[in-house]
Each structure stands twice: as structure tokens, then as C-alpha cells.
Scaffold this motif. Sequence first.
Motif, PDB file in Angstrom:
ATOM      1  N   ASP A 981       0.991  -1.179  -0.018  1.00  0.00           N
ATOM      2  CA  ASP A 981       0.019   0.002   0.076  1.00  0.00           C
ATOM      3  C   ASP A 981       1.009   1.299   0.034  1.00  0.00           C
ATOM      4  O   ASP A 981       0.487   2.262  -0.129  1.00  0.00           O
ATOM      5  N   ARG A 982       2.127   1.163   0.068  1.00  0.00           N
ATOM      6  CA  ARG A 982       3.021   2.201  -0.077  1.00  0.00           C
ATOM      7  C   ARG A 982       4.072   1.984  -1.059  1.00  0.00           C
ATOM      8  O   ARG A 982       5.441   2.517  -1.146  1.00  0.00           O
ATOM      9  N   VAL A 983       3.492   1.818  -2.113  1.00  0.00           N
ATOM     10  CA  VAL A 983       4.308   1.689  -3.452  1.00  0.00           C
ATOM     11  C   VAL A 983       3.864   2.496  -4.410  1.00  0.00           C
ATOM     12  O   VAL A 983       2.761   2.630  -4.571  1.00  0.00           O
ATOM     13  N   ARG A 984       4.644   2.794  -5.711  1.00  0.00           N
ATOM     14  CA  ARG A 984       4.143   3.364  -6.742  1.00  0.00           C
ATOM     15  C   ARG A 984       4.835   2.751  -7.945  1.00  0.00           C
ATOM     16  O   ARG A 984       6.010   2.216  -7.795  1.00  0.00           O
ATOM     17  N   LEU A 985       4.033   2.377  -9.009  1.00  0.00           N
ATOM     18  CA  LEU A 985       4.562   1.718 -10.404  1.00  0.00           C
ATOM     19  C   LEU A 985       4.439   2.356 -11.445  1.00  0.00           C
ATOM     20  O   LEU A 985       3.260   2.874 -11.937  1.00  0.00           O
ATOM     21  N   PHE A 986       5.658   2.625 -11.911  1.00  0.00           N
ATOM     22  CA  PHE A 986       5.468   3.595 -13.525  1.00  0.00           C
ATOM     23  C   PHE A 986       6.572   2.995 -14.452  1.00  0.00           C
ATOM     24  O   PHE A 986       7.383   2.203 -13.800  1.00  0.00           O
ATOM     25  N   SER A 987       6.229   3.347 -15.615  1.00  0.00           N
ATOM     26  CA  SER A 987       7.508   3.185 -16.738  1.00  0.00           C
ATOM     27  C   SER A 987       8.210   4.434 -16.841  1.00  0.00           C
ATOM     28  O   SER A 987       7.451   5.526 -17.049  1.00  0.00           O
ATOM     29  N   PRO A 988       9.440   4.564 -16.587  1.00  0.00           N
ATOM     30  CA  PRO A 988      10.364   5.853 -16.923  1.00  0.00           C
ATOM     31  C   PRO A 988      10.099   6.017 -18.415  1.00  0.00           C
ATOM     32  O   PRO A 988      10.314   5.241 -19.192  1.00  0.00           O
ATOM     33  N   GLU A 989      10.480   7.180 -18.765  1.00  0.00           N
ATOM     34  CA  GLU A 989      10.337   7.783 -20.050  1.00  0.00           C
ATOM     35  C   GLU A 989      11.660   7.328 -20.508  1.00  0.00           C
ATOM     36  O   GLU A 989      13.076   7.925 -19.780  1.00  0.00           O
ATOM     37  N   ILE A 990      12.185   6.900 -21.720  1.00  0.00           N
ATOM     38  CA  ILE A 990      13.310   6.347 -22.101  1.00  0.00           C
ATOM     39  C   ILE A 990      13.228   6.843 -23.528  1.00  0.00           C
ATOM     40  O   ILE A 990      12.487   6.455 -24.368  1.00  0.00           O
ATOM     41  N   PHE A 996       6.492   7.944 -20.337  1.00  0.00           N
ATOM     42  CA  PHE A 996       6.202   7.880 -19.098  1.00  0.00           C
ATOM     43  C   PHE A 996       4.703   7.391 -18.617  1.00  0.00           C
ATOM     44  O   PHE A 996       3.918   8.000 -19.401  1.00  0.00           O
ATOM     45  N   GLN A 997       4.567   6.379 -17.842  1.00  0.00           N
ATOM     46  CA  GLN A 997       3.221   6.210 -17.709  1.00  0.00           C
ATOM     47  C   GLN A 997       3.101   5.396 -16.195  1.00  0.00           C
ATOM     48  O   GLN A 997       3.966   4.702 -15.739  1.00  0.00           O
ATOM     49  N   SER A 998       2.047   5.901 -15.669  1.00  0.00           N
ATOM     50  CA  SER A 998       1.793   5.150 -13.986  1.00  0.00           C
ATOM     51  C   SER A 998       0.880   4.038 -14.200  1.00  0.00           C
ATOM     52  O   SER A 998      -0.119   3.891 -15.123  1.00  0.00           O
ATOM     53  N   PHE A 999       0.901   3.155 -13.505  1.00  0.00           N
ATOM     54  CA  PHE A 999       0.215   1.873 -13.292  1.00  0.00           C
ATOM     55  C   PHE A 999      -0.294   1.358 -11.908  1.00  0.00           C
ATOM     56  O   PHE A 999       0.418   1.992 -10.957  1.00  0.00           O
ATOM     57  N   ASP A1000      -1.133   0.953 -11.749  1.00  0.00           N
ATOM     58  CA  ASP A1000      -1.697   0.360 -10.575  1.00  0.00           C
ATOM     59  C   ASP A1000      -1.101  -0.931 -10.100  1.00  0.00           C
ATOM     60  O   ASP A1000      -1.382  -1.846 -11.083  1.00  0.00           O
ATOM     61  N   PRO A1004      -3.455  -5.770 -13.724  1.00  0.00           N
ATOM     62  CA  PRO A1004      -2.575  -6.181 -14.938  1.00  0.00           C
ATOM     63  C   PRO A1004      -1.949  -4.977 -15.834  1.00  0.00           C
ATOM     64  O   PRO A1004      -2.654  -3.889 -15.687  1.00  0.00           O
ATOM     65  N   VAL A1005      -1.002  -5.076 -16.509  1.00  0.00           N
ATOM     66  CA  VAL A1005      -0.220  -4.123 -17.472  1.00  0.00           C
ATOM     67  C   VAL A1005      -0.348  -4.839 -18.752  1.00  0.00           C
ATOM     68  O   VAL A1005      -0.305  -5.934 -18.828  1.00  0.00           O
ATOM     69  N   THR A1006      -0.359  -3.924 -19.718  1.00  0.00           N
ATOM     70  CA  THR A1006      -0.498  -4.186 -20.947  1.00  0.00           C
ATOM     71  C   THR A1006       0.923  -4.129 -21.639  1.00  0.00           C
ATOM     72  O   THR A1006       1.471  -3.394 -21.601  1.00  0.00           O
ATOM     73  N   VAL A1007       1.111  -5.365 -22.319  1.00  0.00           N
ATOM     74  CA  VAL A1007       2.744  -5.461 -22.739  1.00  0.00           C
ATOM     75  C   VAL A1007       2.283  -5.750 -24.467  1.00  0.00           C
ATOM     76  O   VAL A1007       1.842  -6.808 -24.849  1.00  0.00           O
ATOM     77  N   LYS A1008       3.074  -4.875 -25.209  1.00  0.00           N
ATOM     78  CA  LYS A1008       2.874  -5.039 -26.511  1.00  0.00           C
ATOM     79  C   LYS A1008       3.511  -6.332 -27.319  1.00  0.00           C
ATOM     80  O   LYS A1008       4.753  -6.613 -26.807  1.00  0.00           O
ATOM     81  N   LYS A1009       2.945  -6.685 -28.418  1.00  0.00           N
ATOM     82  CA  LYS A1009       3.470  -7.969 -28.777  1.00  0.00           C
ATOM     83  C   LYS A1009       4.683  -7.734 -29.215  1.00  0.00           C
ATOM     84  O   LYS A1009       5.254  -7.056 -29.846  1.00  0.00           O
ATOM     85  N   ASN A1010       5.648  -9.004 -29.105  1.00  0.00           N
ATOM     86  CA  ASN A1010       7.092  -9.051 -29.216  1.00  0.00           C
ATOM     87  C   ASN A1010       8.092  -7.842 -28.816  1.00  0.00           C
ATOM     88  O   ASN A1010       9.304  -7.531 -29.393  1.00  0.00           O
ATOM     89  N   ILE A1014       9.729  -1.569 -19.389  1.00  0.00           N
ATOM     90  CA  ILE A1014      10.533  -1.399 -18.306  1.00  0.00           C
ATOM     91  C   ILE A1014       9.815  -0.823 -17.287  1.00  0.00           C
ATOM     92  O   ILE A1014       9.427   0.584 -17.464  1.00  0.00           O
ATOM     93  N   LEU A1015       9.573  -1.171 -16.051  1.00  0.00           N
ATOM     94  CA  LEU A1015       8.996  -0.523 -15.089  1.00  0.00           C
ATOM     95  C   LEU A1015       9.806  -0.308 -13.861  1.00  0.00           C
ATOM     96  O   LEU A1015      11.001  -1.133 -13.683  1.00  0.00           O
ATOM     97  N   ILE A1016       9.476   0.570 -12.932  1.00  0.00           N
ATOM     98  CA  ILE A1016      10.043   0.939 -11.643  1.00  0.00           C
ATOM     99  C   ILE A1016       9.095   0.846 -10.584  1.00  0.00           C
ATOM    100  O   ILE A1016       8.014   1.526 -10.866  1.00  0.00           O
TER     101      ILE A1016
END
Length: 1022
Positions: A981-990, A996-1000, A1004-1010, A1014-1016
Motif C-alpha cells: 500500500d506504500r508503493v508506486r509503479l511507473f514506466s520511466p521515459e526512455i 512515462f506512464q503510471s500503473f496500479d 494487470p499491465v499491457t505488454v505489446k506483442k514481441n 521497463i517498469l520501476i
Amino acid sequence: MRKIILSLFPLVLLGCSTDKADTTHYREKQADPSGYEILYRSGNWEHPDYAKPFESFGNQRIVVETSDSPGRNTEVFIPWRRSDRDPQTKDLIVVDASTNQVIEKRYILAITNESGRLIFKPNPNSSRYYIYFLPHHSTGSYYPKLEYNKPTICPDKKWVAEVEAGLNESDTLPMAKVIAFESIDDFNSFFPMEVIATTEEANRYMAQNPADFYLFPEYRKYPIRMEDFLPQRWVADSLQVNGLADTAMRGEYFTFQAGLYSPNHNLEDVTVDFTDLEQRNGSVISRENLTCFNLGGIDLNGKPFSKRVDVPAGRVQAFWFGLDVPTDAGVGTYHGQIIIHAGGLVPDTLFIKLFISSERVDNHGDDNPEMMSRLRWLNSTVGTDENAIIRPFTPVVISDKTLRILGRDIELNEFGLPENIFSYFSQEMTRLKPEKERILANPVRFEITDSKRTQIAWAPQSYTVQQSHPASATWHTINQSATFAMDVSGRLEYDGMLDYQIQVIAKEDITVDDIKLLIPMQEDAAIYRMGLGLKGGRLNDAISWKWDVTKNQEGIWLGNVSNGLQFVLRAENYERPLNTNFYLSKPLNLPPSWYNDGRGGINITKTDQLVLVENHSGERTVRRGDTLHFNIRFLITPFKLIDTKEHFNTRFVHAYLPIDSVIKLNGTIVNVHHANKINPYINYPFYNLKEQKTYIDEAHSKGIRVKLYNTIRELSYKCYELFALRSLGDEILNDGEGGGHSWLQEHLGSHYHSAWHATSVNDAAILNKGTSRWTNYYIEGINWLAKNQQIDGLYLDDIAFSRETVKRIANVLNANRDSWVIDLHSANQFNPRDGFINSAFLYMEHFPYISRLWFGEYFQYDQPPDYWLTEVSGIPFGLTGEMLEGGGHPYRGLVYGMTTRVYGSFNPGPIWKLFDDFGIAQSEMLGYWVERSPIKTNHKNIESTIYLKEDNVLIAIGSWSDKDETVTLEIDWKTLGFEPDRVRLFSPEIKDLQGFQSFDVHQPVTVKKNEGLILILEQKEN
């Protein structure tokens, strides 16, 4: 060395007269080549664009001037003295020097090696013309196919008819005058050692100096090049030169040569005697300081060897000699003799007059490659110290029948075969565990069954273990049965190489049903397989394999990330095959005992948590006294731990760039390939040494390390010692069909194998052998570069030499540098040209001494994770790697800790920035193969590796699915140590990869085919 006989007898007993010195005629060093009436020079006209197909006038031309009869047909006689074969099959092109236009009206009268005659129609207003006599056309590019233009007839048939009519009428034409012979540059010149003597000149010389055979002393500055002709230089004077006069410095390794030739006799088993070199005041340089490189030396294993040399009648054979001048030699003139014996004929003597100056030279003269003192490197043993153990390995420790090395134990049974093999490596590959894991399920067994399929029982007779130095241990057992004796010799080295030489000797004539070696492995230690024509992947099915010489296949690797075995089946006839496009030119010697005329093979089956490897040889009949060699070499994997901090802090810039540019790119190591200013020629980094050292010194002053491209497989035609190596026959340079670049065809002629051509610097190469004395030279060269230029390691572009060679390389780098890096690049060798061998399998024997992999062109990054793990990543062997093909796959690569390097258009700068921002070098890498990893995915085609820190974790997700997937992260929060309950999940901009995108974290997260993601995941502040 048998052929070099250091005679202690007076010269008269050797068939030589001691008063012959009174009639000695020395070839004086200061004398310019004489006997040439026409000027030889460089014309310096434009080279063609070797990167593209082209038509060329060629590299050689004659400059002629016409008479005062403008416009009249003119004849020219050209005494070109050329050595190429079949010169009459090559065209002549006449060009007006003032306009550079081709003169079409030309009629060839005759072309021979000695001379040519032609008639041409000059332009009215021009008097100077070029006659090109080796025009050719080429495909260009990296492996050029080049052919010489065939003679053509002038298209003006009327003019041709007029010329032919004039010939029939004996018409006298004005004669053009030959002014000079020109080559396109100095490097392409035939002068002076490829300017042939005419038959008349050679016959006259031999009539005036009758002998069974002739010695022609020559300076190193003029390497003997021709085999089929005598140089005009040798016979220009009727006086027979039988001595060499030169100057050397104290401490110099002085090299020189002599040509041996007989017009009528086959000179069989040529041998050499040396005398001491003496001054009149009694000072002596011992004959022990003299060497003839053609008759023997030290092989790549440090063992003396000798060679038989026969010289066919009519063939010139160069003999190269070296004299190690002592540093304390007295100043003055020394006299000595070299006596040549050949096939029972009267010996002849080469007289040496050498003035030793007061000047001393460092490093034997090796700092100046053009001195060719480096020929002594052919007999070097540098790097062979058997006590040397490189970091991070540890000594071999023996306790009864247990042998311990870094992370592995080997228990031997009473027959000397492995009873057990254990691994202490953890799944993370970053630490050793206190508890060990079994690799073998049961002991290795060597079995013989007779014609009744009854297994022969062995009785051990003796067992001895020896250790003369900490880097290895050896043992020997003798085992008996009623019908056979089995002699087992084993050797373990500190890196994990376990080698067996098993000899089976028949006591009587007997027919056997099979002879085989059984290797029972734990199923958990044989999850993956690679080899035997199979790409790296999981061992799911049984394997049945048979020998095939078109395949570079002799064994298999079975393993898991933290434990495994590679083995190869060999025999007494083993020689390393060629690789990297050339396997079929020199394929595997099939081992006679294992192969057994096609009856042998390997069967692998899985049963009851056991993987059984059956190496069988099949039915055969043996006679009493027959000895069969069943050799097998194991590599126990992994070899060493992975240092992830070092890995992620090391950034390669694979380009010769200014050091400030390397720093701007955030590089830490620059790889200097060949074909540039400080390393222009392939596998011969000994040109532009001053500029090379300046570059390296600047790099070191700014915290950047520098590595050079330098390996064995092919060798630049710019090698100073090329013709000395050529004189050794096919010992060092591979035989072949010739062809390729024009320089090779015009100066080597035949019996070579053309190879890579670097078009940007016009550098052509030929194949050489990594199983020859060139290995000694190569390693001594690395020693010199590490000591004098302070290189920080090597970039190896595939490897054509043995494990022992890489071990020696590591030893010399270890001795000269506090830290060093060897990275290995390979193109995928799983193709017909290379015999369908996996690069990782082929080079596994070298992996203990390699720092990083770069597997490379044609690797199939669309293959499943098991392929990546085994064939690309290096992780199961204690290595890290980088990607190349198509720039790699950023997401899948990071699952294995891999990125790319700065190379061409590829720049991993954005990923490197992520590494620095996150602090990946301070994290713990837990791959998807690590059971305790607290974050996994729930999808079979999507893998994740995490990089764990105290308060955050980077999650690298790679997709092998051909459709977009919704993926749930399965997180073991207790093991992870984070509060959900004390975390955050996001994709850093590369940049150029993802935004950049925040996730719960609970969704679930969506992963594009093939692709991947990269998440933190990080803990929030209270």
C-alpha cells in the motif's frame, strides 16, 4: 631441433675450405641494387574504389617516348622482366600520357615473362605514353573476385591488316624508347626482388660459376619473393656473391636470409651448420645464438620441433636466419660461416661479416617492426607459465580423490573417471552457495561389450595423482580385463577444463559389440542443451546423432544456469578446424575410434529424473596390440561469477573517435577496430605506433580504457614479415587457390587463401593458422602492446585458435596490466559454411578468459527465451553480453542484463541514462530463472528480470508473444520487503523507446506483442 646441427668440427671436415674466405665476395649493405638500365619508380596514379565493382588499368605501367616521326606506327620493345604466370593471357593498354585517352590502335606482337613487343599508332601531338600490362576487373567489396583482362584485338580491322601486311614485308618501324617502369605506389613495386633475370643471364651466371647448387645471401630489406625465377639483382654481375656484410647493434636480434637454388638437382633434407662468429681479438658470439627459422623452432605448446625442407630443382627457397647479438658484445667486426648441406651434394658456405656498433638497442629491436627482429617471436614461450592463475580463479586443491576449483568439486572413482561433479554456484550467478548441487546422477562409466553383449569387467591396477603446480592436477590409472587394458590419463585445470585421454589396448584378437562412455546427469543439471546441430534451448526430446564431416559437431553442452557440462569427443588426430566462413576448407578430423567408419554416435535419453548420455562407437574387430584412443574433454560450467557492478559500469564505444567524443557519449572503454589511423591493418597493429601511443595515453589521462582489434585467422598483406612467413610453406599461411585482391595475385601468385579486404584503407588479407608458430608471435605481440603501448585488452572478432592460446593471452595481459578486458564478438556460426555450430559452443573453451560477449550478426533475436539464455547472454557460463544484430532488442536484452554499445547508428545512451538514474550498478540482478525472485509474470511467453535495491526495483519485461498481452505481476511482498500500500509503479521515459506512464500495482499491465516494458516499483515516503 634436429635440423640445426651446431658443428664442433673444423670446417675442413665439413667439406669446406678454410681459405675460401680469401675469395669471399660480400653483398655490401651500402651498395644500391645495380645492373638496371631503366628507372624504377612510383607513378602514384589513382587507386580504384575498392568498395565497388571496377575496371582498372592495373598497378604497373611502362613509360615510353616516341621518336620524331609523329603519326607513324611505332614499335616498342619492353624488357619488363615480370614474374606472373601466363603473361600472354593478359591484355596491354596503351594510354596517351597527355590526355589520358586509350590508344585503340595497338597490335601485340609477343608477350613473355622476359619481354613484350607491340605496335601502336601514336597521336600526332603526343610523345609520351603509358603501357599498362596488368589491367583487370574486380567485384570490389570485402571478398573481391578479380580477373585479369584477356588480350583483345583492335576493332579497326583495316588498320590491323595494314600492320600485318607491314610485318610480312619486314617494314622497319620507328622504335619508342622505354623511359621508366612505374608502379601505382611503392607498395606495389616489383623492384628489386621481383625483377626477374632472363634465361640467358641466369645461364651465363651459372656457366661462369659452376656448382651443384647456389646460395644467394640477401638483406632483410629485400625479402626473397619469387620461387620460379632468380632476381636480376643476383646475377647482374658475373661475380658470385657468397657472403653478407652488414651492421648490427648490441642487443639486436639481427635477421637476414639466403636463397637456395639448384638448376638440376632436387635438394633433399637441407640441413644447416653454424660456426661461432669471431673477432680477430678473440671476442666470440656463440653459434648457439643463431637460428634458422625454416628448419624448426618452438611450437605453440612450447615444445621444440624440427622440419624437413626439400627444394625441387629449378625452385628458389628462402632460408631466414636470426642472430641474437648479446648486449655486452664487443664492438668490432665478426666473421662466421653458415654451412648448407643438401642431399649428399658438396656443402656450400655462406660467409657472414657483421660489424657490431657501440650503440645498444632496446627490446632486441622489436620497437621497430621494419627491422624484422620480431621473427624471434615465432619461437616465444611467453604466457606459458604453468604457475600462473588469473583473477578470479583459485588453485586446484587435491584432497584424496576429490579435486576442488572455483565453485566446483570433482570426485574421482577408482578407474580415474568422475564419480561425482558438484557446483556451488547460485542461480543468481553473483555468489557461491555453502551447499553443493550434483551435476552427475551416477558415476561416469566406460564400457565394452563383447560379441555376446556381455559387459567386460575391469579391475583397477594402479592409481596415481600428481600436482607439480597449483594451476592443474593430473592423474593416471591402469585397468585390466581378460581381453583389454585401459589406460586413463586425466587432467583438471583451474578454470574447469577436465580432460581425459583413454587408451584401450587389445590383448587378443576380438570382436566387440560396442565401446561406449556413459554420462548419467541429474535432470536439474541438464535442463538446456546446445550442440549436435541443435540450437540452444530446452532438452525436451531424446537425441540420436551420428558423425558427419560437413558438420562442425563433436559434442554437446547440457546444463542449467548454475551447473552444467560440455564435452567433446576427440582422438589422437585432432586438429582445430577453420571457422567463420571457412570450416569446409579445413573441416573436423573425425576421431577414428569414436567415429568407427560411421558406426559411432551419441544418444541422449531422459528417464526417472536422469539424463543419460551414451557416447557409443559401435561394433568392430580389433587385433592383438591395437590401441584405440577414446579422448573426451569436459568443461564444467559455470566458470566464474558475474560482477554486475562492473558490467553495468562498463560502457563500450566501438569506434575510433576522439577521446573527448568517447567521454561525451558516456563511454568507458573504446574499441579501436582495424582500418583506421592508429590500427590500419587487420591483425597487425604495428603501424603508426607513435600516434597509437599518443591516443592511448590521452585516453588514460581522462579515465578511458583502450582496446585494440587483434586476432588470428587472417593477416594483412602489410605484415613486415609476410615473405619470411611465406618461406615456411604452409606452416603458418594457409594453402589455397589464390585469387582475390590484385596485390595478392601479383606478388604472392598462388598457394594462399584470400580473405577479408578492408576497402576503406585498401587492406587485403590472407588466411593464417591459429595452430602454428604464428600463435607465439601473436601472443608476444600482445605482450609488447600491453607493456609498451599499455593497451587495456583486446577485441576478438571470432577466434581461430585454441583455449591454450587465449589462456596465454590472459596471462600476458595479467602480467602487464592491473586490469584488462577481452570482449569476444561472433557472427552466428549456425549455418552451412560453418558446419552448423553454435558460437557459444564453439568458443566455450575460451569463456573462462573472456570478459564479455558481443554475439552479433545473424543471431536470431526472435527465438525463445531459452535460446537467448544459452546462445546469446553468456550467463550460464559466468559472462555478460551485449547485442548487435539490428541494434538488438532492448526489452528482451535487458531481461538478460544486455544492452548494445555505441556502434555505427546504434547508441544506447537513453538506456545508459536509465541505468545511471536508477543506480542499476548498485542493484541485485534476479533473473526469471532465479527461483527466489519475488516478482514474476503470469504468462508463459513473457519473462521478467528484476534489479533490486533497498527502496526500489527495476522490472525488465520481455515479450515473446505475437500479440498484445495483459500481464499480471505476481509479487511476493514479504520476500520483496515492500509494503503493497506504500508503493508506486511507473514506466520511466526512455527516449526513442517508451514514454512515462503510471500503473496500479494491483492491476494487470499491457505488454505489446514481441516488445516489452521497463517498469520501476518504488516505496513511497511515509
